[in-house]
Scaffold this motif. Structure first.
Motif, PDB file in Angstrom:
ATOM      1  N   LEU A  69       0.797  -1.391   0.202  1.00 22.38           N
ATOM      2  CA  LEU A  69      -0.046   0.132  -0.081  1.00 22.38           C
ATOM      3  C   LEU A  69       0.778   1.293  -0.126  1.00 22.38           C
ATOM      4  O   LEU A  69       0.425   2.133  -0.789  1.00 22.38           O
ATOM      5  CB  LEU A  69      -0.915   0.309   1.087  1.00 22.38           C
ATOM      6  CG  LEU A  69      -1.960  -0.831   1.398  1.00 22.38           C
ATOM      7  CD1 LEU A  69      -2.880  -0.783   2.392  1.00 22.38           C
ATOM      8  CD2 LEU A  69      -2.975  -0.813   0.138  1.00 22.38           C
ATOM      9  N   GLY A  70       2.153   1.309   0.977  1.00 19.28           N
ATOM     10  CA  GLY A  70       2.812   2.441   0.995  1.00 19.28           C
ATOM     11  C   GLY A  70       3.323   2.775  -0.512  1.00 19.28           C
ATOM     12  O   GLY A  70       3.469   3.767  -0.800  1.00 19.28           O
ATOM     13  N   GLY A  71       4.102   1.509  -1.077  1.00 19.71           N
ATOM     14  CA  GLY A  71       4.693   1.745  -2.231  1.00 19.71           C
ATOM     15  C   GLY A  71       4.053   2.156  -3.521  1.00 19.71           C
ATOM     16  O   GLY A  71       4.340   3.151  -4.086  1.00 19.71           O
ATOM     17  N   ARG A  72       2.710   1.748  -3.568  1.00 22.73           N
ATOM     18  CA  ARG A  72       1.946   2.063  -4.561  1.00 22.73           C
ATOM     19  C   ARG A  72       1.249   3.620  -4.574  1.00 22.73           C
ATOM     20  O   ARG A  72       1.144   4.477  -5.111  1.00 22.73           O
ATOM     21  CB  ARG A  72       0.657   1.229  -4.532  1.00 22.73           C
ATOM     22  CG  ARG A  72      -0.186   1.596  -6.010  1.00 22.73           C
ATOM     23  CD  ARG A  72       0.572   1.491  -7.149  1.00 22.73           C
ATOM     24  NE  ARG A  72      -0.255   1.244  -8.275  1.00 22.73           N
ATOM     25  CZ  ARG A  72       0.166   1.224  -9.449  1.00 22.73           C
ATOM     26  NH1 ARG A  72       1.556   1.317  -9.860  1.00 22.73           N
ATOM     27  NH2 ARG A  72      -0.537   0.959 -10.670  1.00 22.73           N
ATOM     28  N   HIS A  87      -7.120   8.389 -14.352  1.00 19.06           N
ATOM     29  CA  HIS A  87      -7.405   6.752 -14.234  1.00 19.06           C
ATOM     30  C   HIS A  87      -7.215   6.092 -12.887  1.00 19.06           C
ATOM     31  O   HIS A  87      -6.339   5.121 -12.706  1.00 19.06           O
ATOM     32  CB  HIS A  87      -6.308   6.458 -15.264  1.00 19.06           C
ATOM     33  CG  HIS A  87      -6.201   7.176 -16.469  1.00 19.06           C
ATOM     34  ND1 HIS A  87      -5.396   8.095 -16.549  1.00 19.06           N
ATOM     35  CD2 HIS A  87      -6.673   6.655 -17.792  1.00 19.06           C
ATOM     36  CE1 HIS A  87      -5.664   8.708 -17.850  1.00 19.06           C
ATOM     37  NE2 HIS A  87      -6.323   7.587 -18.708  1.00 19.06           N
ATOM     38  N   PRO A  88      -8.288   6.479 -11.968  1.00 20.64           N
ATOM     39  CA  PRO A  88      -7.976   5.719 -10.625  1.00 20.64           C
ATOM     40  C   PRO A  88      -8.001   4.376 -10.453  1.00 20.64           C
ATOM     41  O   PRO A  88      -7.361   3.733  -9.578  1.00 20.64           O
ATOM     42  CB  PRO A  88      -9.217   6.366  -9.806  1.00 20.64           C
ATOM     43  CG  PRO A  88     -10.224   6.872 -10.821  1.00 20.64           C
ATOM     44  CD  PRO A  88      -9.340   7.150 -12.121  1.00 20.64           C
ATOM     45  N   ILE A  89      -8.812   3.794 -11.455  1.00 24.86           N
ATOM     46  CA  ILE A  89      -8.749   2.199 -11.411  1.00 24.86           C
ATOM     47  C   ILE A  89      -7.550   1.746 -11.531  1.00 24.86           C
ATOM     48  O   ILE A  89      -7.097   0.402 -11.035  1.00 24.86           O
ATOM     49  CB  ILE A  89      -9.952   1.892 -12.439  1.00 24.86           C
ATOM     50  CG1 ILE A  89     -10.041   0.116 -12.299  1.00 24.86           C
ATOM     51  CG2 ILE A  89      -9.335   2.072 -13.911  1.00 24.86           C
ATOM     52  CD1 ILE A  89     -10.600  -0.305 -10.823  1.00 24.86           C
ATOM     53  N   GLU A  90      -6.371   2.317 -12.379  1.00 26.37           N
ATOM     54  CA  GLU A  90      -5.147   1.760 -12.585  1.00 26.37           C
ATOM     55  C   GLU A  90      -4.176   1.862 -11.408  1.00 26.37           C
ATOM     56  O   GLU A  90      -3.088   1.273 -11.462  1.00 26.37           O
ATOM     57  CB  GLU A  90      -4.643   2.511 -13.815  1.00 26.37           C
ATOM     58  CG  GLU A  90      -5.475   2.257 -15.101  1.00 26.37           C
ATOM     59  CD  GLU A  90      -4.653   2.743 -16.270  1.00 26.37           C
ATOM     60  OE1 GLU A  90      -3.428   2.985 -16.125  1.00 26.37           O
ATOM     61  OE2 GLU A  90      -5.234   3.149 -17.294  1.00 26.37           O
ATOM     62  N   ILE A  91      -4.891   2.601 -10.447  1.00 26.25           N
ATOM     63  CA  ILE A  91      -3.810   2.350  -9.071  1.00 26.25           C
ATOM     64  C   ILE A  91      -3.765   1.022  -8.493  1.00 26.25           C
ATOM     65  O   ILE A  91      -2.775   0.612  -7.932  1.00 26.25           O
ATOM     66  CB  ILE A  91      -4.514   3.240  -7.970  1.00 26.25           C
ATOM     67  CG1 ILE A  91      -4.630   4.788  -8.424  1.00 26.25           C
ATOM     68  CG2 ILE A  91      -3.974   3.227  -6.563  1.00 26.25           C
ATOM     69  CD1 ILE A  91      -5.345   5.719  -7.541  1.00 26.25           C
ATOM     70  N   LEU A  92      -4.848   0.000  -8.780  1.00 30.46           N
ATOM     71  CA  LEU A  92      -4.996  -1.348  -8.441  1.00 30.46           C
ATOM     72  C   LEU A  92      -4.016  -1.959  -9.406  1.00 30.46           C
ATOM     73  O   LEU A  92      -3.413  -3.260  -9.038  1.00 30.46           O
ATOM     74  CB  LEU A  92      -6.274  -1.752  -8.484  1.00 30.46           C
ATOM     75  CG  LEU A  92      -7.318  -1.006  -7.833  1.00 30.46           C
ATOM     76  CD1 LEU A  92      -8.666  -1.567  -7.757  1.00 30.46           C
ATOM     77  CD2 LEU A  92      -6.941  -1.207  -6.064  1.00 30.46           C
ATOM     78  N   GLY A  98       5.659   0.229 -10.956  1.00 30.69           N
ATOM     79  CA  GLY A  98       5.062   1.615 -10.561  1.00 30.69           C
ATOM     80  C   GLY A  98       4.698   1.674  -8.869  1.00 30.69           C
ATOM     81  O   GLY A  98       3.841   1.670  -8.477  1.00 30.69           O
ATOM     82  N   MET A  99       5.817   1.254  -8.341  1.00 36.24           N
ATOM     83  CA  MET A  99       6.136   1.352  -6.710  1.00 36.24           C
ATOM     84  C   MET A  99       7.256   2.064  -6.566  1.00 36.24           C
ATOM     85  O   MET A  99       8.445   2.253  -7.028  1.00 36.24           O
ATOM     86  CB  MET A  99       6.109  -0.231  -6.224  1.00 36.24           C
ATOM     87  CG  MET A  99       5.292  -1.056  -6.538  1.00 36.24           C
ATOM     88  SD  MET A  99       3.906  -0.995  -5.667  1.00 36.24           S
ATOM     89  CE  MET A  99       4.266  -1.899  -4.175  1.00 36.24           C
ATOM     90  N   GLY A 103       7.526   5.489  -0.428  1.00 35.45           N
ATOM     91  CA  GLY A 103       6.569   5.158   0.116  1.00 35.45           C
ATOM     92  C   GLY A 103       6.452   3.803   0.672  1.00 35.45           C
ATOM     93  O   GLY A 103       5.883   3.529   1.593  1.00 35.45           O
ATOM     94  N   GLY A 104       7.186   2.774  -0.050  1.00 34.01           N
ATOM     95  CA  GLY A 104       7.166   1.389   0.388  1.00 34.01           C
ATOM     96  C   GLY A 104       8.082   1.268   1.713  1.00 34.01           C
ATOM     97  O   GLY A 104       7.906   0.126   2.281  1.00 34.01           O
ATOM     98  N   MET A 105       8.624   2.194   1.957  1.00 35.13           N
ATOM     99  CA  MET A 105       9.524   2.251   3.258  1.00 35.13           C
ATOM    100  C   MET A 105       8.576   2.964   4.331  1.00 35.13           C
ATOM    101  O   MET A 105       8.494   2.495   5.537  1.00 35.13           O
ATOM    102  CB  MET A 105      10.902   3.129   3.119  1.00 35.13           C
ATOM    103  CG  MET A 105      11.532   3.096   4.534  1.00 35.13           C
ATOM    104  SD  MET A 105      12.959   4.306   4.341  1.00 35.13           S
ATOM    105  CE  MET A 105      12.060   5.817   4.302  1.00 35.13           C
ATOM    106  N   VAL A 106       8.128   3.878   4.200  1.00 36.98           N
ATOM    107  CA  VAL A 106       6.989   4.719   5.203  1.00 36.98           C
ATOM    108  C   VAL A 106       5.914   3.800   5.592  1.00 36.98           C
ATOM    109  O   VAL A 106       5.616   3.609   6.639  1.00 36.98           O
ATOM    110  CB  VAL A 106       6.755   6.125   4.742  1.00 36.98           C
ATOM    111  CG1 VAL A 106       5.858   6.718   5.551  1.00 36.98           C
ATOM    112  CG2 VAL A 106       7.707   6.875   4.458  1.00 36.98           C
TER     113      VAL A 106
END
Length: 262
Positions: A69-72, A87-92, A98-99, A103-106
């Protein structure tokens, strides 16, 4: 001249189900981290005494969610917010890459802190052990970037330059491999060699922050900036800017930890 390997990003196709190499690299990183952190706890005599198996597995599951979640979310906010706003659906679609490392650390730090507080676990002591082996996950992640043919380097004339798809015929630095080596292999060797140091809790976290940031800034000089961002100012990229904050935070944290040791 070398040509990008052209490995199919899909490792295995089972009917409608596609298993991507990128996802398998994350699984490899998670498994390696799970094993090596447990090994550190066993060596320190904390396994099944201070840290139970159930508590550890619950913490690990929480951290995995924090990483993903943090990385994305970090990538969406720091690197391509305007695109995902439309394009909010592409967040998934995390299998497309795309990480954000930052963010993946926090994400897992926040998730881990809440979990440790709820279950009365030593947050900083555990954080030291997880950050000690974090470069292993970074190594696998960069291999995934390379297989995806993403995060390529800048145009170059070095003999090992590669031609990557979708970006023209120019030779480019295989910057994913540079990052795999520095942020992954080299930093892991450094952190693993420090695992038994009798330092204040949290010191190895600070060392990791500084070490990763230095490696990332070096590699950013060879990596092509994200097209949607480019250079922020002069030669500075978003990766350099975020990593610079890590150096400052890590240095300040070390100073605070060791101020009473002088």
């Amino acid at each position: 001249m070398m040509v990008w390997s052209g490995i199919n990003p899909v490792a295995l196709q089972l009917g409608p189900l596609a298993i991507h190499w990128y996802g398998l690299m994350y699984i490899a990183g998670f498994f390696g981290t799970w094993y090596l952190v447990r090994r550190q706890l066993q060596t320190a005599g904390l396994w099944e005494t201070r840290i139970s198996r159930d508590a550890y597995e619950g913490l690990f599951t929480t951290l995995i969610l924090g990483v993903v979640l943090g990385g994305r979310i970090g990538y969406v906010l720091f690197y391509n917010f305007s695109y995902y706003l439309g394009h909010p659906i592409e967040i998934l679609y995390i299998w497309q890459g795309g990480m954000s490392f930052h963010g993946g650390m926090v994400g897992p730090v926040i998730a881990g802190w809440f979990y440790c507080r709820k279950h009365d676990l030593p947050f900083l002591g555990l954080a030291d052990r997880f950050f000690t082996v974090a470069p292993l996950g970074l190594m696998f992640g960069r291999i995934g970037n390379f297989i995806n043919g993403e995060l390529w380097g800048r145009v170059t004339d070095v003999p090992w330059g590669m031609v990557f798809p979708h970006v023209g015929p120019e030779l480019r630095h295989p910057s994913q491999l540079y990052e795999m080596a520095l942020e992954g292999i080299v930093l892991f060797i450094v952190m693993w060699s420090l695992r038994n140091k009798e330092w204040p809790a949290g010191a190895r976290v600070a060392i990791f922050l500084i070490g990763y940031a230095i490696a990332r800034i070096i590699c950013e000089n060879f990596r092509q900036p994200d097209e949607q961002l480019g250079f922020l100012f002069g030669p500075v990229t978003m990766g350099m800017l975020l990593s610079s904050t890590m150096i400052m935070a890590g240095s300040l944290w070390l100073r605070l930890l060791f101020k009473d040791k002088r």
